[in-house]
Design an enzyme around this catalytic site. Sequence first.
Site, mmCIF file in Angstrom:
data_model
loop_
_atom_site.group_PDB
_atom_site.id
_atom_site.type_symbol
_atom_site.label_atom_id
_atom_site.label_comp_id
_atom_site.label_asym_id
_atom_site.label_seq_id
_atom_site.Cartn_x
_atom_site.Cartn_y
_atom_site.Cartn_z
ATOM 1 N N CYS A 101 0.872 -1.188 0.000
ATOM 2 C CA CYS A 101 0.000 0.000 0.000
ATOM 3 C C CYS A 101 0.905 1.232 0.000
ATOM 4 O O CYS A 101 1.864 1.298 0.762
ATOM 5 C CB CYS A 101 -0.861 -0.046 1.260
ATOM 6 S SG CYS A 101 -1.526 1.528 1.795
ATOM 7 N N CYS A 105 -3.590 7.580 -0.853
ATOM 8 C CA CYS A 105 -4.970 7.700 -1.356
ATOM 9 C C CYS A 105 -5.943 8.143 -0.277
ATOM 10 O O CYS A 105 -7.021 8.657 -0.598
ATOM 11 C CB CYS A 105 -5.434 6.387 -1.936
ATOM 12 S SG CYS A 105 -4.121 5.422 -2.648
ATOM 13 N N THR A 192 -3.042 5.265 8.102
ATOM 14 C CA THR A 192 -2.105 4.779 7.093
ATOM 15 C C THR A 192 -1.127 5.879 6.663
ATOM 16 O O THR A 192 -1.542 6.976 6.311
ATOM 17 C CB THR A 192 -2.909 4.282 5.870
ATOM 18 O OG1 THR A 192 -3.727 3.213 6.298
ATOM 19 C CG2 THR A 192 -2.003 3.817 4.748
ATOM 20 N N GLU A 257 0.996 1.861 9.651
ATOM 21 C CA GLU A 257 -0.164 2.498 10.245
ATOM 22 C C GLU A 257 0.242 3.006 11.623
ATOM 23 O O GLU A 257 1.149 2.429 12.246
ATOM 24 C CB GLU A 257 -1.332 1.500 10.401
ATOM 25 C CG GLU A 257 -2.258 1.409 9.201
ATOM 26 C CD GLU A 257 -1.659 0.683 7.992
ATOM 27 O OE1 GLU A 257 -0.833 -0.231 8.204
ATOM 28 O OE2 GLU A 257 -1.976 1.044 6.851
ATOM 29 N N HIS A 292 -13.001 5.540 -0.867
ATOM 30 C CA HIS A 292 -11.853 4.667 -0.570
ATOM 31 C C HIS A 292 -12.144 3.217 -0.958
ATOM 32 O O HIS A 292 -11.246 2.484 -1.364
ATOM 33 C CB HIS A 292 -11.424 4.785 0.895
ATOM 34 C CG HIS A 292 -9.964 4.511 1.064
ATOM 35 N ND1 HIS A 292 -8.986 5.310 0.528
ATOM 36 C CD2 HIS A 292 -9.306 3.480 1.648
ATOM 37 C CE1 HIS A 292 -7.798 4.793 0.781
ATOM 38 N NE2 HIS A 292 -7.962 3.682 1.462
ATOM 39 N N TYR A 296 -9.877 0.479 -3.728
ATOM 40 C CA TYR A 296 -9.358 -0.868 -3.486
ATOM 41 C C TYR A 296 -9.418 -1.749 -4.736
ATOM 42 O O TYR A 296 -8.670 -2.717 -4.850
ATOM 43 C CB TYR A 296 -10.142 -1.536 -2.345
ATOM 44 C CG TYR A 296 -9.612 -1.202 -0.965
ATOM 45 C CD1 TYR A 296 -9.150 0.072 -0.666
ATOM 46 C CD2 TYR A 296 -9.588 -2.151 0.045
ATOM 47 C CE1 TYR A 296 -8.672 0.378 0.595
ATOM 48 C CE2 TYR A 296 -9.109 -1.848 1.313
ATOM 49 C CZ TYR A 296 -8.652 -0.587 1.580
ATOM 50 O OH TYR A 296 -8.162 -0.293 2.821
ATOM 51 N N CYS A 299 -5.751 -0.812 -6.201
ATOM 52 C CA CYS A 299 -4.505 -1.209 -5.523
ATOM 53 C C CYS A 299 -4.476 -2.692 -5.198
ATOM 54 O O CYS A 299 -3.432 -3.333 -5.318
ATOM 55 C CB CYS A 299 -4.276 -0.360 -4.279
ATOM 56 S SG CYS A 299 -5.443 -0.670 -2.948
ATOM 57 N N GLU A 444 -5.550 -5.163 5.884
ATOM 58 C CA GLU A 444 -6.093 -3.922 5.311
ATOM 59 C C GLU A 444 -7.254 -4.230 4.360
ATOM 60 O O GLU A 444 -8.236 -3.492 4.295
ATOM 61 C CB GLU A 444 -4.964 -3.208 4.551
ATOM 62 C CG GLU A 444 -5.219 -1.760 4.232
ATOM 63 C CD GLU A 444 -3.995 -1.150 3.567
ATOM 64 O OE1 GLU A 444 -3.610 -1.631 2.488
ATOM 65 O OE2 GLU A 444 -3.415 -0.203 4.126
HETATM 66 FE FE1 SF4 Z 1 -3.314 1.886 0.389
HETATM 67 FE FE2 SF4 Z 1 -4.957 1.021 -1.483
HETATM 68 FE FE3 SF4 Z 1 -5.871 2.634 0.470
HETATM 69 FE FE4 SF4 Z 1 -4.230 3.550 -1.451
HETATM 70 S S1 SF4 Z 1 -6.347 2.757 -1.725
HETATM 71 S S2 SF4 Z 1 -4.077 3.978 0.745
HETATM 72 S S3 SF4 Z 1 -2.854 1.820 -1.801
HETATM 73 S S4 SF4 Z 1 -5.098 0.538 0.709
#
Ligand code: SF4
Length: 514
Positions: A101, A105, A192, A257, A292, A296, A299, A444
């Site tokens: 990660c 984001c 994060t 984190e 968010h 996902y 990523c 996560e």
């Molecule tokens: Fe991390 Fe994915 Fe969240 Fe971006 S969207 S902060 S890469 S878990």
Amino acid sequence: MGIRTGQEYLDSIKVRNKVEIYVMGKEVKDVTTNPFLKPSVLAFKATFDSAWDEDTKDLARVWSPFINEEVNRFNHIHRSPEDLAAKVKLLRKISHKVGACFQRCVGYDALNTLYIITELMAQHGKTEPKEKFIEYLKTVQKKDLALAGAMTDAKGVRTLKPHEQPNKNAYVRITEVTKDGIYVSGAKANITGVAASEEIVVLPTRAMGPEDQDYAVAFSIPTDTEGIKIIVGRQLNDARRLEGGEIDALPYFYNHEGLVIFDNVFVSMERVFLMRDWQYTSQLVEIFSAYHRQGYGGCKAGLGDVIIGATYNLAKQIGVEKAPHVQDKINEEIFLTETMYAAGIAASLNGIEVCPGCWWVNPMQANVTKHLVTKFPSQITQLAIDIAGGILGTAPSEWDLKNPKIKELLAKYLQGVEGYTAEDRIRMVRLLENVALGVAFQIESVHGAGSPAAQRIMFSRLYNLSYAEEVAKRLAGMKSNVKFTKKVEPWRESETEKLAKEAEKSTVTASGGK
Ligand code: SF4
């Protein structure tokens, strides 16, 4: 300044004078060199590099109408469904570069959330938050700042509302208001990338009632501020990073984190975007979480690609890549990965313009995306473990490989197909172990952006069960009240869409119906 390089970002976070950052009980002064945090800083840096790398710069650079300059997409306000899809694509690409990660984001989604919510507040007659937010946004874009988003509170007793908690600071709250700003206390958990950030954007974590108004607060603050303490969490195998090796910990990229404690911290008034505005908290949470959850699909699909590649290579190293059951399992990994991505893209291209120029994701499909992500990564990992074999849990260390007394023996007994070495095998096993079993892909994926129950609550809120029932009753020949309209999906309006409609009505009324 516009778009910074990765090196410029590193230089800017090197010196911290006021914030206290702790790793395993010791205070860290330079996060860019600390062996525990450096891999996480480098993962964050990849978001800056993406604006310069040939293969990603078209996705990562985007024009901002706010400052009339190109900006890094991570500080951009979405202007279209294609913009939303570009986010998902960029996230998938960056995952290929870091296998972790990359943490930026959350701040990106927090910016877009505040853009929508302050616009809706303005349409309801409260214009000041929007004016302050746009000024802040311009600064963020001009300086290309690295933002962390902080939403989840410490929460204390889960069955109690914020004002009912025995610890009054279980949720971040306003303790004092002066003419220049506010003082806040409390803690945000599991934040994060926070130690690698330059700014923290703080949002409320849940819908609040009038009695919780001191907790209905959103603001931004430089990370390097007096009174902020960051306690970084441990992860599986983290002590390997302190060994100084180059294989076992894959010491290039990780996320981190942290628990962020605000100890009577002053926030200047121009950075306070929600101050006791409890009426907007449920929509704010809905907007942020959907943004968010959509991300996902990018990523985690990107991490799926890394795991598929590692699985395939390990199968080749021992000569089983053409075995039908191996091919079938890899096809299943591909299906699971592409399903997560397809959902993220659908949530983007079916995005909703909730106010002029405010592009939000499709809330149902964003929640579906995240719910897939709570399940599919563990299935992908299961398949990878199956193909990789027991060596995933029993491989010797890199120090054995480097020991002259046993390295020849390991070369002999760990090698499979000619052309691959024992070191190749260990390297790929370690990559798979670190990515597939790591925090980003396992924990996560379940709890980031809200645990699975949070998405199920959204399904029942958004899905029009009565409509589906009437459809079925009609087909069964029962008495039915079904009313067919042009709308295809049996989805109800979200809280955000309802608020936007009310805002639209009040604007029309105020302008005499024009
Ligand atoms: Fe991390 Fe994915 Fe969240 Fe971006 S969207 S902060 S890469 S878990």
